[in-house]
Design a protein around this motif. Structure first.
Motif, PDB file in Angstrom:
ATOM      1  N   LEU A 157       0.881  -1.168   0.000  1.00  0.00           N
ATOM      2  CA  LEU A 157       0.000   0.000   0.000  1.00  0.00           C
ATOM      3  C   LEU A 157       0.921   1.220   0.000  1.00  0.00           C
ATOM      4  O   LEU A 157       1.323   1.699   1.056  1.00  0.00           O
ATOM      5  CB  LEU A 157      -0.922  -0.006   1.223  1.00  0.00           C
ATOM      6  N   PRO A 158       1.270   1.729  -1.176  1.00  0.00           N
ATOM      7  CA  PRO A 158       2.304   2.765  -1.270  1.00  0.00           C
ATOM      8  C   PRO A 158       1.929   4.063  -0.554  1.00  0.00           C
ATOM      9  O   PRO A 158       0.788   4.534  -0.646  1.00  0.00           O
ATOM     10  CB  PRO A 158       2.424   3.009  -2.785  1.00  0.00           C
ATOM     11  N   ASP A 159       2.909   4.630   0.156  1.00  0.00           N
ATOM     12  CA  ASP A 159       2.725   5.941   0.768  1.00  0.00           C
ATOM     13  C   ASP A 159       2.383   7.002  -0.275  1.00  0.00           C
ATOM     14  O   ASP A 159       1.712   7.988   0.044  1.00  0.00           O
ATOM     15  CB  ASP A 159       3.996   6.368   1.508  1.00  0.00           C
ATOM     16  N   ASN A 160       2.841   6.796  -1.503  1.00  0.00           N
ATOM     17  CA  ASN A 160       2.556   7.747  -2.583  1.00  0.00           C
ATOM     18  C   ASN A 160       1.064   7.941  -2.787  1.00  0.00           C
ATOM     19  O   ASN A 160       0.627   8.960  -3.323  1.00  0.00           O
ATOM     20  CB  ASN A 160       3.171   7.265  -3.911  1.00  0.00           C
ATOM     21  N   LEU A 165      -4.156  10.531   0.093  1.00  0.00           N
ATOM     22  CA  LEU A 165      -5.562  10.236   0.372  1.00  0.00           C
ATOM     23  C   LEU A 165      -5.938  10.718   1.770  1.00  0.00           C
ATOM     24  O   LEU A 165      -7.016  11.300   1.971  1.00  0.00           O
ATOM     25  CB  LEU A 165      -5.806   8.734   0.248  1.00  0.00           C
ATOM     26  N   LEU A 166      -5.049  10.510   2.723  1.00  0.00           N
ATOM     27  CA  LEU A 166      -5.285  10.971   4.091  1.00  0.00           C
ATOM     28  C   LEU A 166      -5.389  12.493   4.155  1.00  0.00           C
ATOM     29  O   LEU A 166      -6.341  13.047   4.727  1.00  0.00           O
ATOM     30  CB  LEU A 166      -4.154  10.468   4.994  1.00  0.00           C
ATOM     31  N   ALA A 221      -6.537   4.992   8.521  1.00  0.00           N
ATOM     32  CA  ALA A 221      -6.506   6.394   8.961  1.00  0.00           C
ATOM     33  C   ALA A 221      -7.098   7.306   7.894  1.00  0.00           C
ATOM     34  O   ALA A 221      -7.856   8.243   8.206  1.00  0.00           O
ATOM     35  CB  ALA A 221      -5.071   6.814   9.280  1.00  0.00           C
ATOM     36  N   ALA A 222      -6.780   7.041   6.629  1.00  0.00           N
ATOM     37  CA  ALA A 222      -7.325   7.845   5.538  1.00  0.00           C
ATOM     38  C   ALA A 222      -8.851   7.720   5.477  1.00  0.00           C
ATOM     39  O   ALA A 222      -9.562   8.719   5.304  1.00  0.00           O
ATOM     40  CB  ALA A 222      -6.708   7.421   4.211  1.00  0.00           C
ATOM     41  N   LEU A 223      -9.365   6.494   5.641  1.00  0.00           N
ATOM     42  CA  LEU A 223     -10.817   6.311   5.641  1.00  0.00           C
ATOM     43  C   LEU A 223     -11.453   7.027   6.826  1.00  0.00           C
ATOM     44  O   LEU A 223     -12.548   7.600   6.709  1.00  0.00           O
ATOM     45  CB  LEU A 223     -11.157   4.823   5.673  1.00  0.00           C
ATOM     46  N   GLY A 224     -10.766   7.019   7.969  1.00  0.00           N
ATOM     47  CA  GLY A 224     -11.264   7.761   9.126  1.00  0.00           C
ATOM     48  C   GLY A 224     -11.305   9.251   8.862  1.00  0.00           C
ATOM     49  O   GLY A 224     -12.224   9.952   9.311  1.00  0.00           O
TER      50      GLY A 224
END
Length: 293
Positions: A157-160, A165-166, A221-224
């Motif tokens: 799951l790339p940080d890129n 997204l977050l 975290a991004a979905l949150g």
């Protein structure tokens, strides 16, 4: 008049087809680009340890490889695709799912990604109209789809992708475009990351094994950030249900990978899409009803 209502979503679907074609490139090439970068960093480190010039060690004669270069080509014979072989969905249908040069089969996932992206874009524009909110949710959908398929293929799951997204979720909340307050978005990001981080370390201390990767923490975290902290429980419940169903199906059809490992990211993404379409609140109510709670 009713036909005009569907004009904007139809245009969005066309844009989605084009963007889906680009997503196929991202899904295939980004992991390879990351691996090449890691190899280069390792070569530089080893050169430094050996007292050599790291710039010389990192010099490469390999051709350029990024999201734009080289042009798309057949993975079986290397045939460079012409523009008319790159038309979303239509080229696949006309070519009957085979390379024009060597007749090797082309994965049906390529047109499916294009169609799914088109459908998601049309949904976002139908729901929010031609607006910044729709554009933001289209970006959310495309990024989440790319992350799900990259993780399924490579367990990465790339940080890129996860970090933008977050941040986009937090900025969307700040601007009032996601329907979530900034406080709920911020605590959703914090709660999403820390909850899976805690589970990861508890599992590792008890078993000595790693049950998931750090990319899962960042995606949750991004979905949150996008749906707010109240959505964390329904999202994790839905992702567990989807994961269980997929795992059972793969077990029944003997499709499990070596070691029985299945990446968790695609199931988090599936829960994210469910929350996008039906809403986290209704999703939680349905899940509680499913479990008789």
């Amino acid at each position: 008049m009713s036909a005009l209502v569907w004009l904007d979503p139809a245009l969005a679907a066309v844009v989605g087809l084009l963007f889906g074609s680009f997503l196929n490139v991202v899904i295939y090439r980004l992991p390879k680009m990351l691996e090449a970068g890691w190899q280069q960093e390792c070569a530089q480190y080893l050169a430094e340890q050996a007292g050599q010039d790291p710039a010389t060690a990192s010099a490469s004669t390999a051709p350029r490889f990024n999201l734009m270069t080289p042009r798309s080509r057949c993975s079986a014979c290397g045939h460079t695709l012409s523009w008319f072989e790159n038309i979303p969905v239509a080229s696949y249908v006309v070519l009957r799912g085979r390379c024009r040069a060597c007749q090797a089969k082309i994965s049906p996932r390529y047109p499916l990604v294009e169609l799914l992206t088109a459908g998601l874009f049309a949904f976002c524009v139908h729901r929010w109209g031609l607006s910044p909110q729709a554009a933001l949710w289209c970006g959310f959908s495309a990024t989440l789809l790319a992350l799900a398929l990259i993780d399924w293929d490579t367990t990465l799951l790339p940080d890129n992708l996860t970090l933008p997204l977050l941040w986009a979720g937090l900025i969307g909340a700040l601007q009032g475009w996601t329907g979530v307050s900034l406080d709920a978005s911020l605590w959703g990001a914090v709660g999403g990351y820390l909850s899976l981080w805690s589970i990861y370390w508890a599992f590792k201390l008890l078993t000595g094994k790693e049950g998931m990767g750090y990319g899962d923490f960042k995606l949750y975290a991004a979905l949150g950030a996008w749906f707010g902290w109240p959505a964390l429980v329904p999202i994790i419940l839905m992702s567990s249900v989807i994961g269980a169903l997929v795992g059972i199906a793969m077990k029944l059809f003997s499709q499990l990978r070596e070691g029985g490992y299945i990446p968790f990211g695609p199931f988090l993404a599936g829960a994210g899409f469910t929350a996008l379409i039906w809403g986290a609140g209704p999703m939680q109510a349905r899940l509680l009803g499913l479990f008789g709670l």
